[in-house]
Design an enzyme around this catalytic site. Structure first.
Site, PDB file in Angstrom:
ATOM      1  N   SER A   1      29.291  29.455  -7.813  1.00  9.71           N
ATOM      2  CA  SER A   1      28.513  28.320  -7.307  1.00  9.71           C
ATOM      3  C   SER A   1      28.016  27.495  -8.477  1.00  9.71           C
ATOM      4  O   SER A   1      27.310  28.006  -9.360  1.00  9.71           O
ATOM      5  CB  SER A   1      27.319  28.828  -6.500  1.00  9.71           C
ATOM      6  OG  SER A   1      26.366  27.790  -6.381  1.00  9.71           O
TER       7      SER A   1
ATOM      8  N   HIS B   1      32.424  26.825  -5.479  1.00  8.82           N
ATOM      9  CA  HIS B   1      31.482  26.711  -4.363  1.00  8.82           C
ATOM     10  C   HIS B   1      30.461  25.612  -4.698  1.00  8.82           C
ATOM     11  O   HIS B   1      29.800  25.658  -5.735  1.00  8.82           O
ATOM     12  CB  HIS B   1      30.783  28.058  -4.174  1.00  8.82           C
ATOM     13  CG  HIS B   1      29.824  28.125  -3.043  1.00  8.82           C
ATOM     14  ND1 HIS B   1      30.184  28.435  -1.743  1.00  8.82           N
ATOM     15  CD2 HIS B   1      28.476  27.944  -3.005  1.00  8.82           C
ATOM     16  CE1 HIS B   1      29.117  28.444  -0.971  1.00  8.82           C
ATOM     17  NE2 HIS B   1      28.059  28.136  -1.714  1.00  8.82           N
TER      18      HIS B   1
ATOM     19  N   ASP C   1      27.156  23.565  -3.433  1.00  5.60           N
ATOM     20  CA  ASP C   1      26.007  23.614  -2.529  1.00  5.60           C
ATOM     21  C   ASP C   1      25.430  22.224  -2.323  1.00  5.60           C
ATOM     22  O   ASP C   1      24.809  21.649  -3.222  1.00  5.60           O
ATOM     23  CB  ASP C   1      24.939  24.540  -3.109  1.00  5.60           C
ATOM     24  CG  ASP C   1      25.388  25.988  -3.078  1.00  5.60           C
ATOM     25  OD1 ASP C   1      25.647  26.495  -1.976  1.00  5.60           O
ATOM     26  OD2 ASP C   1      25.509  26.605  -4.161  1.00  5.60           O
TER      27      ASP C   1
ATOM     28  N   MET D   1      22.716  20.092  -0.642  1.00  8.16           N
ATOM     29  CA  MET D   1      21.374  20.271  -0.058  1.00  8.16           C
ATOM     30  C   MET D   1      20.705  18.913   0.075  1.00  8.16           C
ATOM     31  O   MET D   1      20.787  18.090  -0.843  1.00  8.16           O
ATOM     32  CB  MET D   1      20.519  21.165  -0.948  1.00  8.16           C
ATOM     33  CG  MET D   1      21.131  22.524  -1.248  1.00  8.16           C
ATOM     34  SD  MET D   1      19.965  23.553  -2.154  1.00  8.16           S
ATOM     35  CE  MET D   1      20.998  24.963  -2.544  1.00  8.16           C
TER      36      MET D   1
ATOM     37  N   HIS E   1      29.523  24.015   0.846  1.00 12.58           N
ATOM     38  CA  HIS E   1      28.524  24.689   1.690  1.00 12.58           C
ATOM     39  C   HIS E   1      27.447  23.659   2.000  1.00 12.58           C
ATOM     40  O   HIS E   1      26.635  23.325   1.137  1.00 12.58           O
ATOM     41  CB  HIS E   1      27.973  25.897   0.910  1.00 12.58           C
ATOM     42  CG  HIS E   1      26.865  26.610   1.599  1.00 12.58           C
ATOM     43  ND1 HIS E   1      26.041  27.508   0.942  1.00 12.58           N
ATOM     44  CD2 HIS E   1      26.427  26.591   2.889  1.00 12.58           C
ATOM     45  CE1 HIS E   1      25.150  27.996   1.793  1.00 12.58           C
ATOM     46  NE2 HIS E   1      25.356  27.449   2.966  1.00 12.58           N
TER      47      HIS E   1
ATOM     48  N   MET F   1      24.222  22.504   3.339  1.00 11.75           N
ATOM     49  CA  MET F   1      22.878  22.872   3.795  1.00 11.75           C
ATOM     50  C   MET F   1      22.136  21.571   4.082  1.00 11.75           C
ATOM     51  O   MET F   1      21.231  21.161   3.355  1.00 11.75           O
ATOM     52  CB  MET F   1      22.173  23.705   2.710  1.00 11.75           C
ATOM     53  CG  MET F   1      22.719  25.129   2.639  1.00 11.75           C
ATOM     54  SD  MET F   1      22.351  25.905   1.050  1.00 11.75           S
ATOM     55  CE  MET F   1      23.708  25.244   0.102  1.00 11.75           C
TER      56      MET F   1
ATOM     57  N   MET G   1      24.543  34.419   4.962  1.00 12.36           N
ATOM     58  CA  MET G   1      23.634  34.187   3.825  1.00 12.36           C
ATOM     59  C   MET G   1      22.886  35.474   3.505  1.00 12.36           C
ATOM     60  O   MET G   1      22.321  36.119   4.400  1.00 12.36           O
ATOM     61  CB  MET G   1      22.630  33.082   4.144  1.00 12.36           C
ATOM     62  CG  MET G   1      23.207  31.676   4.250  1.00 12.36           C
ATOM     63  SD  MET G   1      24.055  31.093   2.761  1.00 12.36           S
ATOM     64  CE  MET G   1      22.746  31.165   1.527  1.00 12.36           C
TER      65      MET G   1
ATOM     66  N   ASP H   1      26.674  34.959   0.297  1.00 11.97           N
ATOM     67  CA  ASP H   1      26.149  33.961  -0.635  1.00 11.97           C
ATOM     68  C   ASP H   1      24.660  34.192  -0.831  1.00 11.97           C
ATOM     69  O   ASP H   1      23.888  34.121   0.129  1.00 11.97           O
ATOM     70  CB  ASP H   1      26.423  32.560  -0.053  1.00 11.97           C
ATOM     71  CG  ASP H   1      25.945  31.433  -0.960  1.00 11.97           C
ATOM     72  OD1 ASP H   1      25.550  31.694  -2.101  1.00 11.97           O
ATOM     73  OD2 ASP H   1      25.988  30.275  -0.499  1.00 11.97           O
TER      74      ASP H   1
HETATM   75  C1  DX5 Z   1      21.682  29.154  -2.156  1.00 13.29           C
HETATM   76  C2  DX5 Z   1      23.104  28.691  -2.345  1.00 13.29           C
HETATM   77  C3  DX5 Z   1      23.899  29.597  -3.196  1.00 13.29           C
HETATM   78  C4  DX5 Z   1      23.374  29.748  -4.611  1.00 13.29           C
HETATM   79  C5  DX5 Z   1      23.518  31.193  -4.933  1.00 13.29           C
HETATM   80  O1  DX5 Z   1      21.100  28.498  -1.097  1.00 13.29           O
HETATM   81  O2  DX5 Z   1      23.773  28.591  -1.111  1.00 13.29           O
HETATM   82  O3  DX5 Z   1      25.283  29.250  -3.216  1.00 13.29           O
HETATM   83  O4  DX5 Z   1      24.044  29.011  -5.579  1.00 13.29           O
HETATM   84  O5  DX5 Z   1      22.938  31.432  -6.164  1.00 13.29           O
HETATM   85  P1  DX5 Z   1      22.763  32.917  -6.702  1.00 13.29           P
HETATM   86  O6  DX5 Z   1      24.142  33.510  -6.797  1.00 13.29           O
HETATM   87  O7  DX5 Z   1      22.121  32.711  -8.038  1.00 13.29           O
HETATM   88  O8  DX5 Z   1      21.895  33.641  -5.723  1.00 13.29           O
HETATM   89 ZN    ZN Z   2      26.003  28.323  -1.199  1.00 13.78          ZN
END
Ligand code: DX5
Ligand code: ZN
Length: 220
Positions: free
Chosen positions: A8, A31, A33, A35, A64, A66, A135, A173
């Site tokens: 990620s 990956h 993220d 947000m 992903h 969010m 998650m 994740d």
């Molecule tokens: C958190 C994200 C993850 C995040 C995981 O909401 O969806 O993808 O990057 O980070 P680590 O591996 O550090 O928990």
């Molecule tokens: Zn993620």
């Protein structure tokens, strides 16, 4: 079950994204993220950055989302060329329509469940998806501790997939690192997202190899 590792970029240096993705060229996925500061408290990046990343790496991109209203935004990520697009069940108003639009645009369709969301109510949606994301932290931030309380749900999700004889990948994740990845693999996960475990390592490529080896051993 083939083990796949998805670093990620949330924990990467955002000023050097092209170099950061090049540093994990052996990964199965990048990956990303997305947000929006509404579905989760954090704010990261959106479609323009994903479009730039797609040009910067040959590794398939796993988005992903969010975000609120994924029904409106998710198909655009698939149309832009993301190979996998995952929406949250907690945010989608019309998940079946949106998942079908993602697939129609040529991407793999993923459905994500927060730690407190049960998998059973979504069992009938498994035929509509290519990947289920369970998650293992509350979404929003990297570097949080792994939630062991989610392990039984990973097992139940794998059983539901097996019971229906479906080829749905099971992604985890959050808090996935060399300490926790074996538990996830034993429970039935086969796609492993790792942010801080990869990008806080001195050698991100070696971190990917080490995570893959541990997961492969544990999934037998
Ligand atoms: C958190 C994200 C993850 C995040 C995981 O909401 O969806 O993808 O990057 O980070 P680590 O591996 O550090 O928990
Ligand atoms: Zn993620």
């Amino acid at each position: 079950m083939a083990v796949q590792i998805a670093p990620s970029i949330l924990s990467a240096d955002f000023a050097r994204l092209a170099d950061e993705v090049a540093a994990v060229a052996d990964a199965d996925w990048i990956h990303v993220d997305v947000m929006d500061n509404h579905f989760v408290p954090n704010l990261t990046l959106g479609l323009p950055v994903v479009e730039a990343l797609l040009k910067a790496t040959p590794v398939p991109v796993d988005c992903h989302l969010m975000i609120e209203d994924p029904d409106r935004w998710a198909p655009g990520y698939a149309e832009a060329g993301a190979a996998s697009v995952t929406i949250h069940v907690e945010a989608a108003s019309a998940p079946i329509r949106t998942l079908r639009e993602i697939r129609a645009a040529g991407a793999r369709a993923g459905l994500a469940l927060n730690p407190g969301t049960a998998v059973e109510p979504y069992a009938d949606l498994l035929t509509e998806i290519d990947m289920l994301l369970v998650m293992t932290v509350e979404p929003g931030f990297g570097g949080q501790p792994f939630l062991d309380v989610v392990l039984p749900k990973i097992r139940r999700a794998r059983d539901l997939i097996k019971g229906r004889d479906l080829d749905v990948w099971l992604q985890v994740d959050g808090g996935v690192n060399t300490e926790t990845i074996e538990r996830c693999a034993e429970a039935g996960a086969d796609v492993f997202v790792a942010g801080s475990a990869v990008y806080s390592a001195d050698d991100p490529a070696e971190a990917v190899r080490s995570l893959r080896a541990r997961a492969a051993r544990a999934s037998g």
